[in-house]
Enzyme design. Structure first.
Site, PDB file in Angstrom:
ATOM      1  N   ASN A  34      10.901   9.315  26.137  1.00 61.47           N
ATOM      2  CA  ASN A  34      10.861  10.886  24.998  1.00 61.47           C
ATOM      3  C   ASN A  34      12.328  11.103  25.364  1.00 61.47           C
ATOM      4  OD1 ASN A  34       7.901  10.394  26.395  1.00 61.47           O
ATOM      5  ND2 ASN A  34       7.929  10.690  24.852  1.00 61.47           N
ATOM      6  N   SER A  60      -7.866 -35.235  -1.743  1.00 61.28           N
ATOM      7  CA  SER A  60     -10.307 -34.702  -1.429  1.00 61.28           C
ATOM      8  C   SER A  60      -9.936 -35.664   0.016  1.00 61.28           C
ATOM      9  CB  SER A  60     -10.742 -35.343  -2.310  1.00 61.28           C
ATOM     10  OG  SER A  60     -12.201 -35.350  -2.328  1.00 61.28           O
ATOM     11  N   SER A  63      -0.397   8.110  13.011  1.00 59.81           N
ATOM     12  CA  SER A  63       1.078   8.480  12.970  1.00 59.81           C
ATOM     13  C   SER A  63       1.847   7.214  13.189  1.00 59.81           C
ATOM     14  CB  SER A  63       1.921   9.622  13.550  1.00 59.81           C
ATOM     15  OG  SER A  63       0.934   9.623  14.476  1.00 59.81           O
ATOM     16  N   THR A  68       2.253   6.605  16.013  1.00 56.82           N
ATOM     17  CA  THR A  68       2.861   7.480  17.409  1.00 56.82           C
ATOM     18  C   THR A  68       3.023   6.040  18.749  1.00 56.82           C
ATOM     19  OG1 THR A  68       2.262   9.558  16.573  1.00 56.82           O
ATOM     20  CG2 THR A  68       2.709   9.425  19.384  1.00 56.82           C
ATOM     21  N   LYS A 108      -7.088 -38.790  -5.975  1.00 58.78           N
ATOM     22  CA  LYS A 108      -7.213 -37.448  -6.326  1.00 58.78           C
ATOM     23  C   LYS A 108      -6.166 -36.495  -5.417  1.00 58.78           C
ATOM     24  CE  LYS A 108     -10.782 -34.291  -7.365  1.00 58.78           C
ATOM     25  NZ  LYS A 108     -10.124 -32.831  -7.355  1.00 58.78           N
ATOM     26  N   SER A 113      10.867  11.999  15.629  1.00 57.65           N
ATOM     27  CA  SER A 113       9.103  11.940  16.040  1.00 57.65           C
ATOM     28  C   SER A 113       8.567  10.679  15.341  1.00 57.65           C
ATOM     29  CB  SER A 113       8.394  13.752  14.936  1.00 57.65           C
ATOM     30  OG  SER A 113       7.007  13.435  14.843  1.00 57.65           O
ATOM     31  N   SER A 114       7.204  10.467  16.350  1.00 57.32           N
ATOM     32  CA  SER A 114       6.765   9.829  14.938  1.00 57.32           C
ATOM     33  C   SER A 114       6.895   9.139  13.667  1.00 57.32           C
ATOM     34  CB  SER A 114       5.598   9.134  16.012  1.00 57.32           C
ATOM     35  OG  SER A 114       5.367   8.466  16.760  1.00 57.32           O
ATOM     36  N   THR A 143      -6.399 -20.079 -27.810  1.00 59.15           N
ATOM     37  CA  THR A 143      -6.558 -17.727 -27.656  1.00 59.15           C
ATOM     38  C   THR A 143      -8.210 -18.229 -26.854  1.00 59.15           C
ATOM     39  OG1 THR A 143      -6.886 -17.740 -29.460  1.00 59.15           O
ATOM     40  CG2 THR A 143      -5.123 -17.171 -28.574  1.00 59.15           C
ATOM     41  N   HIS A 144      -8.684 -18.199 -26.443  1.00 53.59           N
ATOM     42  CA  HIS A 144     -10.157 -17.208 -25.860  1.00 53.59           C
ATOM     43  C   HIS A 144      -9.806 -19.355 -24.953  1.00 53.59           C
ATOM     44  CE1 HIS A 144     -10.911 -14.084 -27.539  1.00 53.59           C
ATOM     45  NE2 HIS A 144     -10.082 -13.934 -29.006  1.00 53.59           N
ATOM     46  N   GLU A 186      -2.956 -23.055  -6.164  1.00 53.86           N
ATOM     47  CA  GLU A 186      -4.575 -22.146  -5.494  1.00 53.86           C
ATOM     48  C   GLU A 186      -3.722 -21.357  -4.367  1.00 53.86           C
ATOM     49  OE1 GLU A 186      -7.231 -26.241  -6.609  1.00 53.86           O
ATOM     50  OE2 GLU A 186      -6.433 -25.621  -4.721  1.00 53.86           O
ATOM     51  N   HIS A 225      15.156   7.469  29.778  1.00 52.52           N
ATOM     52  CA  HIS A 225      13.703   8.261  29.912  1.00 52.52           C
ATOM     53  C   HIS A 225      13.204   8.215  28.123  1.00 52.52           C
ATOM     54  CE1 HIS A 225      10.228  10.720  29.308  1.00 52.52           C
ATOM     55  NE2 HIS A 225      10.529  11.258  30.058  1.00 52.52           N
ATOM     56  N   ASN A 258      -4.841 -32.687  -6.332  1.00 49.53           N
ATOM     57  CA  ASN A 258      -5.337 -31.402  -7.152  1.00 49.53           C
ATOM     58  C   ASN A 258      -3.715 -29.903  -6.807  1.00 49.53           C
ATOM     59  OD1 ASN A 258      -8.007 -31.963  -6.813  1.00 49.53           O
ATOM     60  ND2 ASN A 258      -8.181 -31.031  -4.647  1.00 49.53           N
TER      61      ASN A 258
END
Length: 465
Positions: A132, A319, A103, A105, A325, A140-141, A188-189, A332, A130, A327
């Site tokens: 509470n 790199s 919950s 709490t 290089k 209430s939680s 495609t593919h 990523e 206080h 990247n």
């Protein structure tokens, strides 16, 4: 109970007895107990949730003051304490793990205790606030935590995710226009297909992001009803009439979002379908973003032995061993963020199904996963936009070379000479190692006809040459 590590302490009390709390910490007995009993992993409640929870407490104090159910001075002290937390003050005062009671709490009490301590300091030690009876009054939680989740997630979607996706879509549209005249081979593919423009590829990506952005609208709307005022299970026991409505109104004014009291609080305490749906929208965005990241990586692969049709910004050396290089680091990073979001969706789905009778007991996990996903989608999209998309360039000569060598341009012959005859030309070109035009002429196609029919620009929808 003694805190670990020694040092000066003070004695706090709760319904189970006395607890020694580090003297320099603003929390009380229940937070200290939770630190001992839930020392699990390193994940903590995110700052945006802590701020949202403080907003709920501030709204509750204002509702009590307006309704005459709390002395004005006490309500003002709680509001002022909440203001400090909302502004980012006392970040070390909220140390609890998300792996606690379902919950939430312990975290609700952590906030109650901290605000009580700060409010007491404002009123003077003679008027002890206080946690509470005062800070948690009529709450209430079970209704506070889901209300805070709605507030935090709605703010994240409206102010972080939506603008980030909007900016990314705009950047992709700009590149679409820049590349609208560059004809490339489609694939495609992962095999050659028919021609298209590079602009069309970017336009397709932009449309995906725009759709993901539109999907946030109903997701955000579903987060507007909040269960505050339902207290323990939804009946509103111990809350004065109209309290939930007043708190929702305060939250709406505070956040600039149309929060409203839930028409059925039981549904938002025992289940969290709006959070699951909102995360579904984030997952859909992540799926689109992952596809785009992967496409960019493929089209930029090489540069010498890959496709190499896109040139990405050189933000940093790629790199530690291979000089020169570069990247696809932004793609990523985006891909990893998307995978995390997609993984979070499984957690959110299972957590959302974890309602047992009148209470869902996976609230902390839902808050953690949903808010992390919102951060990841927003931040990774922004980074990808600024550090990658805005600087992408086309390698026009390489694109033209790939296009000219592709035998799938023969597709334009099929309406004129038929599928089978076209297939013979393609296989002849492959077997003999000739160009498509040479193979077509050898199969009896006229040169003028070939040149008129096989026009890559026209095949991509551009005006015929």
């Amino acid at each position: 109970m003694q805190p670990p590590g020694g040092g000066a302490v003070r004695i706090e009390r709760d319904s189970l007895g006395e607890v020694a709390v580090p003297a320099d910490r603003p929390w009380g007995a229940q937070t200290q107990r939770a630190l001992v009993h839930f020392a699990i992993s390193t994940e903590r409640w995110p700052p945006e949730f802590i701020a949202a929870l403080a907003r709920v407490k501030r709204a509750a104090a204002r509702a009590h003051r307006a309704g005459g159910t709390m002395p004005a001075a006490l309500a003002t002290a709680i509001e002022s304490a909440a203001d400090d937390v909302i502004r980012g003050g006392h970040p070390d005062a909220f140390p609890l793990s998300i792996w606690q009671t379902g919950s939430g709490t312990q975290t609700n009490m952590n906030m109650n205790e901290v605000l009580a301590s700060l409010a007491t300091a404002r009123l003077g030690e003679t008027a002890r606030v206080h946690p509470n009876d005062d800070v948690n009054r009529a709450q209430s939680s079970n209704d506070v935590i889901p209300t805070a989740i709605h507030v935090a997630l709605a703010i994240a979607l409206a102010r972080a995710v939506e603008p980030a996706l909007h900016a990314l879509a705009a950047a992709l549209r700009e590149r679409e226009q820049a590349f609208r005249g560059i004809v490339k081979i489609g694939r495609t593919h992962l095999q050659d297909a028919v021609p298209m423009t590079l602009g069309q590829a970017f336009g397709g990506w932009a449309s995906q992001i725009e759709r993901a952005r539109r999907a946030l609208v109903p997701a955000l709307a579903d987060l507007m009803p909040v269960p505050i005022g339902g207290t323990a299970i939804g009946t509103g026991l111990n809350a004065p009439p109209g309290f939930g409505t007043a708190v929702a109104r305060e939250l709406a004014e505070d956040c600039g979002l149309p929060f409203e009291p839930a028409s059925d609080r039981f549904a938002l305490i025992g289940a969290h379908d709006p959070v699951v749906a909102a995360h579904g929208a984030l997952t859909a965005a992540a799926v689109a973003l992952l596809r785009i990241a992967n496409d960019v990586r493929l089209l930029a692969s090489g540069p010498d032995a890959g496709l190499g049709e896109l040139r990405l910004p050189a933000n940093e050396p790629g790199s530690s061993i291979m000089p020169g290089k570069v990247n696809p680091t932004q793609a990523e990073a985006l891909a990893m963020a998307c995978v995390q979001v997609i993984g979070n969706n499984t957690s959110v789905a299972m957590a959302g199904a974890g309602g047992m009778l009148e209470l869902n007991v996976y609230k902390p996990l839902l808050a953690h996963a949903a808010l992390q996903s919102a951060r990841l989608v927003a931040d990774a999209s922004h980074s990808f936009t600024v550090h990658c998309v805005a600087g992408i360039e086309a390698d026009a000569p390489r694109i033209a070379a790939h296009l000219s060598r592709s035998r799938m341009l023969a597709t334009a012959l099929a309406p004129h000479i038929g599928y089978d005859a076209t297939a013979r030309i393609v296989h002849r070109a492959i077997d003999a190692g000739t160009t498509l035009r040479e193979a077509a002429l050898a199969e009896g196609v006229g040169g003028d006809d070939f040149d008129r029919w096989v026009d890559p620009a026209a095949m991509a929808g551009l005006p015929p040459r």
